[in-house]
Design an enzyme around this catalytic site. Structure first.
Site, PDB file in Angstrom:
ATOM      1  CG  HIS A 139      -2.264  24.308 -35.103  1.00 25.17           C
ATOM      2  ND1 HIS A 139      -1.354  25.352 -35.127  1.00 25.17           N
ATOM      3  CD2 HIS A 139      -1.783  23.429 -34.174  1.00 25.17           C
ATOM      4  CE1 HIS A 139      -0.377  25.107 -34.263  1.00 25.17           C
ATOM      5  NE2 HIS A 139      -0.604  23.944 -33.679  1.00 25.17           N
ATOM      6  CB  CYS A 175       2.606  24.731 -32.095  1.00 28.96           C
ATOM      7  SG  CYS A 175       2.289  22.994 -32.423  1.00 28.96           S
TER       8      CYS A 175
HETATM    9  N1  COA Z   1     -12.302  19.379 -35.839  1.00 27.42           N
HETATM   10  C1  COA Z   1     -13.463  19.291 -36.506  1.00 27.42           C
HETATM   11  N2  COA Z   1     -13.680  18.429 -37.515  1.00 27.42           N
HETATM   12  C2  COA Z   1     -12.652  17.646 -37.867  1.00 27.42           C
HETATM   13  C3  COA Z   1     -11.396  17.701 -37.225  1.00 27.42           C
HETATM   14  C4  COA Z   1     -11.249  18.610 -36.187  1.00 27.42           C
HETATM   15  N3  COA Z   1     -10.084  18.696 -35.534  1.00 27.42           N
HETATM   16  N4  COA Z   1     -10.572  16.803 -37.810  1.00 27.42           N
HETATM   17  C5  COA Z   1     -11.262  16.218 -38.783  1.00 27.42           C
HETATM   18  N5  COA Z   1     -12.521  16.722 -38.833  1.00 27.42           N
HETATM   19  C6  COA Z   1     -13.610  16.316 -39.689  1.00 27.42           C
HETATM   20  C7  COA Z   1     -13.198  16.208 -41.141  1.00 27.42           C
HETATM   21  O1  COA Z   1     -13.447  17.414 -41.839  1.00 27.42           O
HETATM   22  C8  COA Z   1     -14.079  15.086 -41.616  1.00 27.42           C
HETATM   23  O2  COA Z   1     -15.368  15.587 -41.840  1.00 27.42           O
HETATM   24  P1  COA Z   1     -16.282  15.027 -43.028  1.00 27.42           P
HETATM   25  O3  COA Z   1     -16.498  13.566 -42.702  1.00 27.42           O
HETATM   26  O4  COA Z   1     -17.518  15.868 -42.953  1.00 27.42           O
HETATM   27  O5  COA Z   1     -15.475  15.229 -44.290  1.00 27.42           O
HETATM   28  C9  COA Z   1     -14.180  14.153 -40.422  1.00 27.42           C
HETATM   29  O6  COA Z   1     -13.961  14.991 -39.262  1.00 27.42           O
HETATM   30  C10 COA Z   1     -13.161  13.032 -40.428  1.00 27.42           C
HETATM   31  O7  COA Z   1     -11.901  13.593 -40.785  1.00 27.42           O
HETATM   32  P2  COA Z   1     -10.551  12.768 -40.701  1.00 27.42           P
HETATM   33  O8  COA Z   1      -9.450  13.618 -41.280  1.00 27.42           O
HETATM   34  O9  COA Z   1     -10.752  11.398 -41.242  1.00 27.42           O
HETATM   35  O10 COA Z   1     -10.343  12.664 -39.123  1.00 27.42           O
HETATM   36  P3  COA Z   1      -9.218  11.896 -38.367  1.00 27.42           P
HETATM   37  O11 COA Z   1      -9.889  11.004 -37.387  1.00 27.42           O
HETATM   38  O12 COA Z   1      -8.205  11.316 -39.290  1.00 27.42           O
HETATM   39  O13 COA Z   1      -8.479  13.099 -37.566  1.00 27.42           O
HETATM   40  C11 COA Z   1      -8.176  14.197 -35.478  1.00 27.42           C
HETATM   41  C12 COA Z   1      -9.173  13.802 -36.569  1.00 27.42           C
HETATM   42  C13 COA Z   1      -8.915  15.015 -34.445  1.00 27.42           C
HETATM   43  C14 COA Z   1      -7.579  12.943 -34.837  1.00 27.42           C
HETATM   44  C15 COA Z   1      -7.039  15.044 -36.125  1.00 27.42           C
HETATM   45  O14 COA Z   1      -7.601  16.210 -36.707  1.00 27.42           O
HETATM   46  C16 COA Z   1      -5.994  15.447 -35.116  1.00 27.42           C
HETATM   47  O15 COA Z   1      -5.150  14.643 -34.718  1.00 27.42           O
HETATM   48  N6  COA Z   1      -5.966  16.724 -34.675  1.00 27.42           N
HETATM   49  C17 COA Z   1      -4.958  17.202 -33.736  1.00 27.42           C
HETATM   50  C18 COA Z   1      -3.751  17.736 -34.480  1.00 27.42           C
HETATM   51  C19 COA Z   1      -2.616  18.031 -33.542  1.00 27.42           C
HETATM   52  O16 COA Z   1      -2.267  17.249 -32.682  1.00 27.42           O
HETATM   53  N7  COA Z   1      -2.007  19.206 -33.710  1.00 27.42           N
HETATM   54  C20 COA Z   1      -0.920  19.623 -32.834  1.00 27.42           C
HETATM   55  C21 COA Z   1      -1.472  20.332 -31.681  1.00 27.42           C
HETATM   56  S1  COA Z   1      -0.266  20.688 -30.461  1.00 27.42           S
END
Ligand code: COA
Length: 382
Positions: free
Chosen positions: A329, A78
């Protein structure tokens, strides 16, 4: 300096096309053309795994009018494009190049054909191969472990973490490039599903597509650019890997070391920073970063967020862009997107999210198990 970024969110373009959008914007912003660029320092972390797209630097150079110039790809999880930026600044300072285009791109949304599970597995390749990956640890878990330790040592609470998400979503509504343009509340954050205890879905940054680019040039040439700003210090440090071997895991020592280097090079201190852009991949990461860069004493980061001290109108604003949490990100683009935000704020160009009178600011970008950190200090051109 020229600086620009694409919107962060969902894009259908190829990696090269997406980067070109940001790079051409940076040319326009600086008022220079590709014939004035001596090198390309390009960041992309995961293109090989997500899209079978490697050896991207020359391909990207061809798209932005730089075929023939020296170019190379940086990969530092990252912290990819912040590290490219650091190397570009050093190359210009050393007189190796006069003017360098630097930036990064990533595509992480389902538009790549990969969903949350597969993207989570790919991201986890940036954790320790021998001790962490076999246990099934992925990045929400890495930062959950660090944050749990912070909670244990300092009494940081889930509600304080939720305030970080509320603040960054509010800031993101004022950033037209942000992935999310919607506010949230402490209750919504705490009621959202658990991803990795203590993090709820709303404590996490999303998977995003996007690109960012800046043009770094020598002090002698800077005044021929439109609206230059000064880079006054860039620190870079690494921490012990794996996580379990870190002496004080939640201290994020690399960030402390990189910040100390950057402030020393710039002849300044945290007290003089008008605001910070920090790597809030998870809300707990912002709390730890806010302490590591010296905005708050150890243990004060959580209460400070809850008291509004890191909000736009607080005494130590953090992530006016919305941060990774709301701006998004796309990992290889995140580091130089922070530099874009610093440049635009220092010029007074950020509209309703402007930190009034900002003269100096700091960016903190980390990669892997908080293993690589780059901290950059920039200021209004003196
Ligand atoms: N913050 C806010 N809203 C989020 C979100 C987030 N991080 N991720 C997804 N959403 C929302 C989507 O827009 C969607 O909204 P909607 O129903 O109104 O369309 C809903 O939540 C579901 O989205 P979805 O993509 O199905 O969620 P998911 O459960 O597959 O993924 C996380 C959610 C948090 C698990 C995923 O975003 C994630 O793993 N984030 C971390 C990424 C990471 O690790 N990056 C590296 C960092 S070091």
């Amino acid at each position: 300096m020229g600086a620009d970024m694409t919107t962060f969110g969902v894009h259908e373009s190829t990696l090269s096309e997406l980067f070109a959008e940001a790079a051409l914007g940076a040319y326009d912003d600086a008022g220079v053309g590709p014939d004035e660029i001596d090198a390309l320092y390009f960041g992309n972390a995961m293109g090989g795994q997500t899209e079978n797209d490697t050896h991207l630097a020359p391909a990207v150079a061809s798209q932005v009018g730089l075929a023939g110039v020296p170019c190379q790809r940086y990969e530092d999880a990252c912290a990819t494009s912040a590290n490219a930026f650091k190397n570009a600044v050093e190359a210009v300072e050393a007189g190796i190049h006069d003017t360098v285009l630097v930036g990064g791109v990533e595509r992480c949304t389902p538009e790549t054909g990969l969903g949350t599970g597969e993207m989570t597995r790919i991201f986890a390749s940036a954790s320790d191969r021998h001790y962490e990956q076999p246990t099934g640890l992925t990045f929400p878990g890495v930062f959950a472990l660090l944050t749990k330790r912070h909670m244990h040592e300092h009494g940081t609470t889930e509600e304080q973490l939720a305030h970080v998400a509320v603040k960054n979503h509010a800031n993101g509504t004022r950033n037209p490039n942000a992935h999310f343009g919607k506010e949230t509340t402490v209750e919504e954050v705490l009621d959202s599903p658990i991803v990795a205890d203590p993090f709820h879905l709303m404590d996490c940054c999303p998977f995003s597509d996007g690109a960012s680019a800046v043009i770094v040039t020598s002090d002698d040439r800077a005044d021929s650019f439109d609206d230059p700003v000064d880079v006054s210090g860039v620190g870079h440090a690494t921490d012990v890997v794996p996580l379990s071997a870190k002496p004080v895991p939640h201290a994020t020592q690399a960030a402390r070391d990189a910040a100390a280097q950057a402030y020393e090079q710039a002849g300044t201190s945290a007290d003089e920073m008008a605001f910070a852009e920090v790597h809030d991949c998870f809300t707990g990461a912002e709390v730890m970063a806010s302490e590591a860069i010296g905005f708050f004493e150890d243990g004060e980061g959580g209460p400070a967020a809850a008291e509004g001290r890191s909000s736009m109108d607080g005494d130590r604003p953090i992530n006016p862009s919305g941060g990774l949490k709301a701006k998004g990100h796309p990992i290889g683009a995140t580091g130089t997107a922070q530099i874009v935000e610093l440049a635009e704020q220092l010029r007074g160009d950020t509209g309703e999210r402007q930190i009034d009178g900002a003269e100096k600011a700091v960016a903190h970008n980390l990669g892997g198990d908080a293993a690589t950190t780059v901290v950059s200090v920039m200021e209004v051109r003196g």
